[in-house]
Design an enzyme around this catalytic site. Structure first.
Site, PDB file in Angstrom:
ATOM      1  N   CYS A  45       0.829  -1.210   0.000  1.00  0.00           N
ATOM      2  CA  CYS A  45       0.000   0.000   0.000  1.00  0.00           C
ATOM      3  C   CYS A  45       0.862   1.259   0.000  1.00  0.00           C
ATOM      4  O   CYS A  45       0.501   2.267  -0.619  1.00  0.00           O
ATOM      5  CB  CYS A  45      -0.934  -0.003   1.208  1.00  0.00           C
ATOM      6  SG  CYS A  45      -2.119  -1.365   1.219  1.00  0.00           S
ATOM      7  N   ASP A 139     -22.773  10.967 -11.637  1.00  0.00           N
ATOM      8  CA  ASP A 139     -24.131  10.652 -11.180  1.00  0.00           C
ATOM      9  C   ASP A 139     -24.130   9.852  -9.891  1.00  0.00           C
ATOM     10  O   ASP A 139     -25.184   9.414  -9.427  1.00  0.00           O
ATOM     11  CB  ASP A 139     -24.894   9.888 -12.267  1.00  0.00           C
ATOM     12  CG  ASP A 139     -24.203   8.585 -12.680  1.00  0.00           C
ATOM     13  OD1 ASP A 139     -23.115   8.272 -12.131  1.00  0.00           O
ATOM     14  OD2 ASP A 139     -24.738   7.878 -13.553  1.00  0.00           O
TER      15      ASP A 139
END
Length: 219
Positions: A45, A139
């Site tokens: 990570c 959206d």
């Protein structure tokens, strides 16, 4: 039920390295990549967050905001950022959410409901399934998800390629074939009749089989 393509990305309020974020308001009319990590100070990570910071201009160019999440407090994220810069040469230049109570990971179906309510005492392996990347449209619908094991670093060039496809096909009745890249031929979707396709693509198309109509990528 896991979050599906075209389902609404759940809204949330969270603390981040850039202050309080109410997710949908923060997104505004932009696209977003929300990508999660099981714990701070983990090796793979650490590399990912730095690479994402270096590639941020490419996401900006596509109108895509970046939002990271790691299941630890924001205070730990600040210390982790120094390590990320040491390893990759670039500290995160986008918000990194703290999810110390596991609420967002549960909201996005990355951890089970019975996982508890605190990151304290949990190892990266306990949170191993918090390795999902979501592409979310203006959206607020989920357009794409990719999940990775902790041992496999993400290919963010592939994420950009996929975003190029998703944004193109959101604007026009097209699809992209396997291994497609910017500039390659695209597919006229089956819902467009040949008659309509002739109006949209007067230069024509090639069809190796009747249901696969390939056309030059529009500008």
């Amino acid at each position: 039920m896991p979050l599906a393509i075209n389902s609404t990305a759940p809204d949330f309020m969270a603390q981040s390295t850039e202050g309080t974020i109410r997710f949908h308001d923060w997104m505004g009319d932009s696209w977003c990549v929300l990508f999660s990590h099981p714990k701070d100070f983990t090796p793979v990570c650490t590399t990912e967050l730095g690479v994402m910071a270096r590639m941020k201009p490419e996401f900006d160019r596509r109108g895509v905001k970046l939002l990271g999440l790691s299941i630890d407090p924001v205070e730990d994220h600040a210390r982790w950022s120094a390590d990320i810069k040491t390893v990759t040469g670039q500290a995160p230049n986008y918000p990194l959410i703290g999810d110390a109570n596991l609420k967002i990971a549960k909201l996005y179906d990355m951890l089970p409901a019975d996982a508890g309510d605190s990151a304290t005492g949990r190892t990266a392996m306990d949170n191993a399934t918090a390795r999902t990347l979501f592409v979310i449209g203006p959206d607020k619908k989920i357009k794409l998800t990719i999940s990775y094991p902790m041992t496999t670093g993400r290919d963010f060039n592939e994420v950009l390629r996929a975003i190029d496809s998703v944004q193109l096909t959101a604007r026009q009745p097209l699809a992209t074939p396997a291994n497609w890249e910017q500039g390659d031929d695209v597919v006229i979707v089956p819902s467009v009749s040949d008659e309509e396709a002739r109006k949209r693509f007067p230069e024509g198309w090639r069809a190796p089989v009747p249901y696969l109509r390939l056309v030059e990528m529009p500008n």
